[in-house]
Motif scaffolding. Structure first.
Motif, PDB file in Angstrom:
ATOM      1  N   VAL A  16       0.839  -1.202   0.000  1.00 39.66           N
ATOM      2  CA  VAL A  16       0.000   0.000   0.000  1.00 39.66           C
ATOM      3  C   VAL A  16       0.871   1.247   0.000  1.00 39.66           C
ATOM      4  N   ALA A  20       0.862   3.847  -3.102  1.00 36.39           N
ATOM      5  CA  ALA A  20       0.274   5.159  -2.831  1.00 36.39           C
ATOM      6  C   ALA A  20       1.293   6.283  -2.907  1.00 36.39           C
ATOM      7  N   ALA A  37      -5.421   5.496   0.945  1.00 37.23           N
ATOM      8  CA  ALA A  37      -5.344   4.119   0.460  1.00 37.23           C
ATOM      9  C   ALA A  37      -5.639   3.127   1.584  1.00 37.23           C
TER      10      ALA A  37
END
Length: 327
Positions: A16, A20, A37
């Motif tokens: 993530v 992101a 996110a």
């Protein structure tokens, strides 16, 4: 199954952050994108969790408890195997060098990149605890934050498990307990929509403290309600505590990701600490068999996390921790 769950969480948190923050250089923008996110993924998890209690209740009524239980266990084992296979696939840390070698026409450049990445990985994994290299990767505020987060797993104030048994022993119907679980997860879902706005208004460290202080107040009220035998009040404040929990969870996750550049070993340590805390509460529940006392232990642990956060805020430079690590 437990190992697969932790591996999935560790890998997800790293990916993530990488996805992101890709192409971002501004620390504030990175914090915001990573937070958003994380919020999206948490909403998906909580939406599924909210649907589970009525769905399981329906399946138990239609197919029986034993068949439903074996089916769910089989599905969990299947998911663990699938994730184990996916874990073997190359990622940025294991397969990035090979990709760059294929893309770069100059073999000397590929070799230089490979050497740089190898040296960096060795430095991060071999640095002893307390060394300057290790401190550079993990700020002291982040270490304390991870410890406080792990303390939240030393609890029985959570929809499911012992809390549901307490409600059932107190006379609450199965359908009402299922509804309680759904509403509690929906409360956490709402919190994921609130968290980004709160973070934008107060900053991520202050927001983490506010969410956690709210959760601590709710858990203390649950313990007081358990002492008086008020089932519905205890259930209501357990639901309210989800707002604080998931708001804090999003803040903590984002702060750890951004302040450590999503180092894999940091998430492994965090997962280990949370499992130790959960197992400690399980051991206490087996030995004590007293929900009244366990609820106050939960309140103490939650309050301890709040005290740790408040202490972190008093440290000079805390509000700039994430920004410094991006530079």
């Amino acid at each position: 199954v437990t190992t697969a769950r932790h591996l999935r969480r560790v890998n997800d948190r790293r990916r993530v952050f990488e996805l992101a923050s890709e192409g971002c250089n501004d620390p504030t923008e990175i914090d915001q994108k990573v937070s958003e996110a994380n919020a999206v993924l948490t909403r998906l998890d909580l939406a599924i969790a909210a649907a589970c209690p009525p769905l399981v209740s329906f399946l138990v009524g239609k197919f029986g408890q034993n068949r439903c239980m074996f089916s769910l266990v089989g599905f969990e084992l299947f998911a663990a195997v699938v994730f184990g296979v996916m874990w073997q696939q190359p990622d940025e840390e294991t397969g990035a060098t090979e990709d760059k070698q294929r893309l770069l026409p100059d073999s000397s450049q590929a070799k230089d990149i490979e050497m740089q990445e190898t040296d960096k990985a060795q430095k991060e994994t071999s640095a002893p605890l307390g060394s300057p290299e290790e401190q550079e990767v993990v700020p002291p505020q982040t270490k304390a934050l991870i410890l406080g987060y792990a303390m939240l797993f030393f609890t029985v104030v959570s929809p499911g498990g012992l809390f549901n048994m307490f409600l059932k022993d107190g006379g609450m119907k199965t359908e009402e307990i299922a509804l309680f679980g759904t509403v509690a997860q929906l409360g956490g879902l709402i919190s994921t929509f609130m968290a980004p706005a709160v973070i934008a208004r107060f900053g991520i460290w202050r927001s983490a403290f506010l969410f956690q202080a709210f959760q601590a107040g709710c858990v203390i009220t649950v313990a007081m309600s358990v002492s008086r035998g008020d089932l519905w009040l205890a259930a209501a404040f357990c639901i309210l505590s989800r707002f604080g929990l998931w708001g804090f969870d999003l803040c903590e996750r984002t702060m750890v990701q951004t302040s450590t550049q999503a180092k894999l070993r940091i998430f492994v340590v965090e997962a280990s600490l949370t499992e130790v805390a959960a197992m400690a509460m399980f051991a206490c529940s087996v030995y004590l068999n007293n929900f009244f006392f366990l609820s106050w232990l939960s309140a103490a642990a939650t309050t301890g996390c709040t005290v740790i956060l408040f202490s972190i805020l008093l440290l000079p430079g805390t509000l700039e921790v994430n920004s410094k690590d991006h530079k």
